[in-house]
Scaffold this motif. Structure first.
Motif, PDB file in Angstrom:
ATOM      1  N   THR A 141     -75.853 -17.849 -32.771  1.00  0.00           N
ATOM      2  CA  THR A 141     -75.473 -18.364 -34.101  1.00  0.00           C
ATOM      3  C   THR A 141     -73.974 -18.601 -34.186  1.00  0.00           C
ATOM      4  O   THR A 141     -73.506 -19.639 -34.662  1.00  0.00           O
ATOM      5  N   THR A 142     -73.203 -17.613 -33.717  1.00  0.00           N
ATOM      6  CA  THR A 142     -71.747 -17.713 -33.828  1.00  0.00           C
ATOM      7  C   THR A 142     -71.149 -18.596 -32.731  1.00  0.00           C
ATOM      8  O   THR A 142     -70.237 -19.380 -32.990  1.00  0.00           O
ATOM      9  N   LEU A 325     -64.646 -19.090 -49.592  1.00  0.00           N
ATOM     10  CA  LEU A 325     -65.494 -19.064 -50.794  1.00  0.00           C
ATOM     11  C   LEU A 325     -66.303 -20.355 -50.905  1.00  0.00           C
ATOM     12  O   LEU A 325     -67.496 -20.327 -51.245  1.00  0.00           O
ATOM     13  N   ALA A 326     -65.654 -21.488 -50.615  1.00  0.00           N
ATOM     14  CA  ALA A 326     -66.362 -22.779 -50.652  1.00  0.00           C
ATOM     15  C   ALA A 326     -67.492 -22.801 -49.639  1.00  0.00           C
ATOM     16  O   ALA A 326     -68.554 -23.396 -49.885  1.00  0.00           O
ATOM     17  N   GLY A 327     -67.286 -22.115 -48.504  1.00  0.00           N
ATOM     18  CA  GLY A 327     -68.334 -22.036 -47.477  1.00  0.00           C
ATOM     19  C   GLY A 327     -69.580 -21.320 -47.948  1.00  0.00           C
ATOM     20  O   GLY A 327     -70.640 -21.436 -47.336  1.00  0.00           O
ATOM     21  N   ASN A 328     -69.461 -20.576 -49.063  1.00  0.00           N
ATOM     22  CA  ASN A 328     -70.623 -19.885 -49.637  1.00  0.00           C
ATOM     23  C   ASN A 328     -71.551 -20.826 -50.397  1.00  0.00           C
ATOM     24  O   ASN A 328     -72.703 -20.479 -50.659  1.00  0.00           O
ATOM     25  N   VAL A 329     -71.035 -21.983 -50.818  1.00  0.00           N
ATOM     26  CA  VAL A 329     -71.835 -22.828 -51.705  1.00  0.00           C
ATOM     27  C   VAL A 329     -72.156 -24.214 -51.158  1.00  0.00           C
ATOM     28  O   VAL A 329     -73.030 -24.892 -51.670  1.00  0.00           O
ATOM     29  N   THR A 330     -71.460 -24.646 -50.100  1.00  0.00           N
ATOM     30  CA  THR A 330     -71.776 -25.976 -49.572  1.00  0.00           C
ATOM     31  C   THR A 330     -71.447 -26.067 -48.086  1.00  0.00           C
ATOM     32  O   THR A 330     -70.901 -25.133 -47.507  1.00  0.00           O
ATOM     33  N   GLU A 331     -71.803 -27.199 -47.473  1.00  0.00           N
ATOM     34  CA  GLU A 331     -71.667 -27.307 -46.012  1.00  0.00           C
ATOM     35  C   GLU A 331     -70.331 -27.947 -45.616  1.00  0.00           C
ATOM     36  O   GLU A 331     -69.658 -28.559 -46.449  1.00  0.00           O
ATOM     37  N   PRO A 332     -69.927 -27.812 -44.330  1.00  0.00           N
ATOM     38  CA  PRO A 332     -68.578 -28.173 -43.884  1.00  0.00           C
ATOM     39  C   PRO A 332     -68.109 -29.582 -44.212  1.00  0.00           C
ATOM     40  O   PRO A 332     -66.988 -29.750 -44.700  1.00  0.00           O
ATOM     41  N   SER A 333     -68.931 -30.589 -43.976  1.00  0.00           N
ATOM     42  CA  SER A 333     -68.499 -31.972 -44.191  1.00  0.00           C
ATOM     43  C   SER A 333     -68.053 -32.189 -45.627  1.00  0.00           C
ATOM     44  O   SER A 333     -67.006 -32.785 -45.891  1.00  0.00           O
ATOM     45  N   VAL A 367     -66.625 -20.378 -39.709  1.00  0.00           N
ATOM     46  CA  VAL A 367     -67.026 -19.093 -40.307  1.00  0.00           C
ATOM     47  C   VAL A 367     -68.103 -19.336 -41.369  1.00  0.00           C
ATOM     48  O   VAL A 367     -69.104 -18.621 -41.431  1.00  0.00           O
ATOM     49  N   GLY A 368     -67.906 -20.382 -42.180  1.00  0.00           N
ATOM     50  CA  GLY A 368     -68.862 -20.708 -43.241  1.00  0.00           C
ATOM     51  C   GLY A 368     -70.250 -21.044 -42.722  1.00  0.00           C
ATOM     52  O   GLY A 368     -71.252 -20.827 -43.417  1.00  0.00           O
ATOM     53  N   MET A 369     -70.322 -21.550 -41.486  1.00  0.00           N
ATOM     54  CA  MET A 369     -71.627 -21.920 -40.914  1.00  0.00           C
ATOM     55  C   MET A 369     -72.420 -20.705 -40.451  1.00  0.00           C
ATOM     56  O   MET A 369     -73.590 -20.827 -40.086  1.00  0.00           O
ATOM     57  N   CYS A 370     -71.769 -19.538 -40.443  1.00  0.00           N
ATOM     58  CA  CYS A 370     -72.416 -18.346 -39.896  1.00  0.00           C
ATOM     59  C   CYS A 370     -72.697 -17.263 -40.925  1.00  0.00           C
ATOM     60  O   CYS A 370     -73.034 -16.136 -40.569  1.00  0.00           O
ATOM     61  N   HIS A 371     -72.476 -17.589 -42.225  1.00  0.00           N
ATOM     62  CA  HIS A 371     -72.823 -16.581 -43.240  1.00  0.00           C
ATOM     63  C   HIS A 371     -73.577 -17.242 -44.400  1.00  0.00           C
ATOM     64  O   HIS A 371     -73.441 -18.435 -44.650  1.00  0.00           O
ATOM     65  N   PRO A 372     -74.417 -16.450 -45.110  1.00  0.00           N
ATOM     66  CA  PRO A 372     -75.209 -17.009 -46.209  1.00  0.00           C
ATOM     67  C   PRO A 372     -74.328 -17.319 -47.410  1.00  0.00           C
ATOM     68  O   PRO A 372     -73.165 -16.895 -47.441  1.00  0.00           O
ATOM     69  N   VAL A 394     -76.984  -9.570 -40.882  1.00  0.00           N
ATOM     70  CA  VAL A 394     -76.560  -8.272 -40.335  1.00  0.00           C
ATOM     71  C   VAL A 394     -76.302  -8.414 -38.827  1.00  0.00           C
ATOM     72  O   VAL A 394     -75.320  -7.873 -38.299  1.00  0.00           O
ATOM     73  N   ALA A 395     -77.144  -9.178 -38.151  1.00  0.00           N
ATOM     74  CA  ALA A 395     -77.029  -9.344 -36.694  1.00  0.00           C
ATOM     75  C   ALA A 395     -75.732 -10.027 -36.283  1.00  0.00           C
ATOM     76  O   ALA A 395     -75.159  -9.711 -35.239  1.00  0.00           O
ATOM     77  N   VAL A 396     -75.246 -10.980 -37.088  1.00  0.00           N
ATOM     78  CA  VAL A 396     -74.057 -11.748 -36.695  1.00  0.00           C
ATOM     79  C   VAL A 396     -72.738 -11.062 -37.048  1.00  0.00           C
ATOM     80  O   VAL A 396     -71.667 -11.527 -36.639  1.00  0.00           O
TER      81      VAL A 396
END
Length: 426
Positions: A141-142, A325-333, A367-372, A394-396
């Protein structure tokens, strides 16, 4: 006040579950037609001129190349080569996964594609060898996130489009941070494997390594063609993307023969669908950027930050927190296309190198791609491993903390990002 209205409206639309691209477009149109006197013709014109840039053409080509490579047996051969090189160390197969992700990232430009291509092959093999499923999922994943840092990178093209920064310089800037992050992720993997005494493989002979390298050479040579072509000035990053797509098609269909000609139309349609989605996001993000500029929001924000006494160090810390914080609500692009036009002018006024700032944004996106809750790599890995998102999160964690430490390093040691492009382009 206008900035507050715009961002409140955008947030409300996103909270309804509306796709980010439509939310952006609706926010712009609602504000323009109710609170300004901007003529409708200028909106239509901006929609068309927003995706006129030559660099944008690189996106569909890199997506197409990545899809050919994912389905064309390139990943399997890269894994075999990686296993022959590092399989005998503690956690050998997991380390091979990190190395294979780094190699595949250098030809695909996409994190989810890297997770799918490498993870679908190596994760079942790791479980079979006796590794805990969570450990394997954490590694892939990471490590798959390297797909947007090691060039070529679709997210870097997005940043270039948003800020008019050289794509070639960004690609070169990603090489050292990408290799460094791969090393740190590998070190974390090795430490955990040694601590828990996970399986090691028999050391491959130099003959076996040579055979594995020869079989993977067609795929690995794409790295040389793309980066060597850009570095030598033979072609632009956009032309390199087109060359990569044609080359990936040839090796997948005619050299490795893992993909039949019957599969080609499906790959083309899948690539077209993904490209259309990204281009639609770009179009609406360009509109949003136009609204920001017409309301002078970046300039006002830059003035406020400078008047508040923010220095480079504190500003970069705020940027990292904001992007995480933005990575929590939307995707990178989407994040890059929305945030770059706002933050970039402030960074320039503080004297931050535009290429360095681009790499900081890209590492935040990793980092944002690897957390919910919206980490794309988590969902892709969940599909492969059949693990729940909470269990995967938890695994990552060990690798996620490593990535956060690396983010601080790359933020405050700019030479990591700027040394190679300065050496080549100056």
């Amino acid at each position: 006040m206008n900035a507050l209205i715009i961002f409140t409206l955008l947030l409300l639309l996103m909270m309804t579950g509306m796709p980010i691209s439509i939310a952006l477009g609706l926010t712009v149109l609602t504000f323009l037609f109710t609170m300004t006197s901007v003529p409708i013709e200028s909106v239509a014109l901006k929609l068309f001129t927003g995706i006129e840039k030559f660099e944008i053409m690189a996106i569909p080509f890199f997506i197409l190349a990545g899809n050919f490579l994912t389905h064309g047996g390139v990943a399997r051969r890269m894994i075999n080569f990686a296993v022959s090189m590092v399989g005998h160390w503690h956690g050998g197969l997991a380390l091979a996964g990190v190395l294979a992700c780094a190699l595949f990232a250098a030809v695909s430009g996409s994190s989810p594609a890297t997770v799918v291509a490498i993870g679908s092959i190596i994760l079942p093999a790791m479980v079979k060898q006796g590794y805990p499923k969570g450990f394997g999922a954490g590694v892939i994943t990471t490590s798959g996130a390297l797909g947007i840092l090691i060039p070529p990178s679709i997210v870097m093209v997005m940043y270039s489009v948003s800020t008019n920064t050289s794509v070639g310089k960004l690609f070169m800037a990603g090489v050292i941070p990408g290799l460094l992050l791969a090393f740190f992720l590998g070190l974390t993997t090795w430490y955990l494997a040694r601590k828990h005494n996970y399986p090691r493989m028999k050391k491959a002979t130099w003959t076996e390594r040579l055979v594995a390298f020869r079989k993977s050479a067609w795929g690995l040579s794409l790295i040389v063609i793309v980066m060597g072509g850009i570095y030598s000035g033979m072609f632009t990053p956009t032309e390199a993307a087109a060359v990569a797509a044609v080359y990936a098609f040839i090796i997948a269909v005619f050299v490795y023969k893992d993909m039949s000609l019957k599969m080609v139309p499906k790959v083309l349609i899948d690539s077209a669908a993904m490209s259309a989605m990204l281009l639609y996001i770009i179009t609406n993000a360009v509109l949003f950027s136009f609204l920001m500029t017409s309301e002078s929001i970046p300039q006002v924000m830059a003035g406020w930050i400078l008047d508040s006494g923010f220095g480079m160090i504190s500003f970069l810390l705020v940027v990292n927190i904001l992007l995480l914080l933005a990575g929590n609500v939307t995707e990178p692009s989407s994040i890059v296309l929305i945030m770059a036009p706002i933050l970039y002018p402030v960074a320039m006024k503080l004297g931050i190198d535009p290429v360095h700032f681009g790499i900081i944004m890209v590492v935040n996106m990793e980092v944002g791609m690897c957390h919910p809750p919206v980490g794309l790599n988590l969902y892709v890995a969940s599909g492969i491993t059949k693990m729940g998102i909470t269990e995967l999160t938890v695994a990552v964690l060990p690798w996620l903390f490593t990535m956060l430490g690396f983010l601080l390093l790359v933020t405050y040691v700019p030479i990591i990002s700027t040394w190679l492009p300065d050496l080549i382009y100056n």
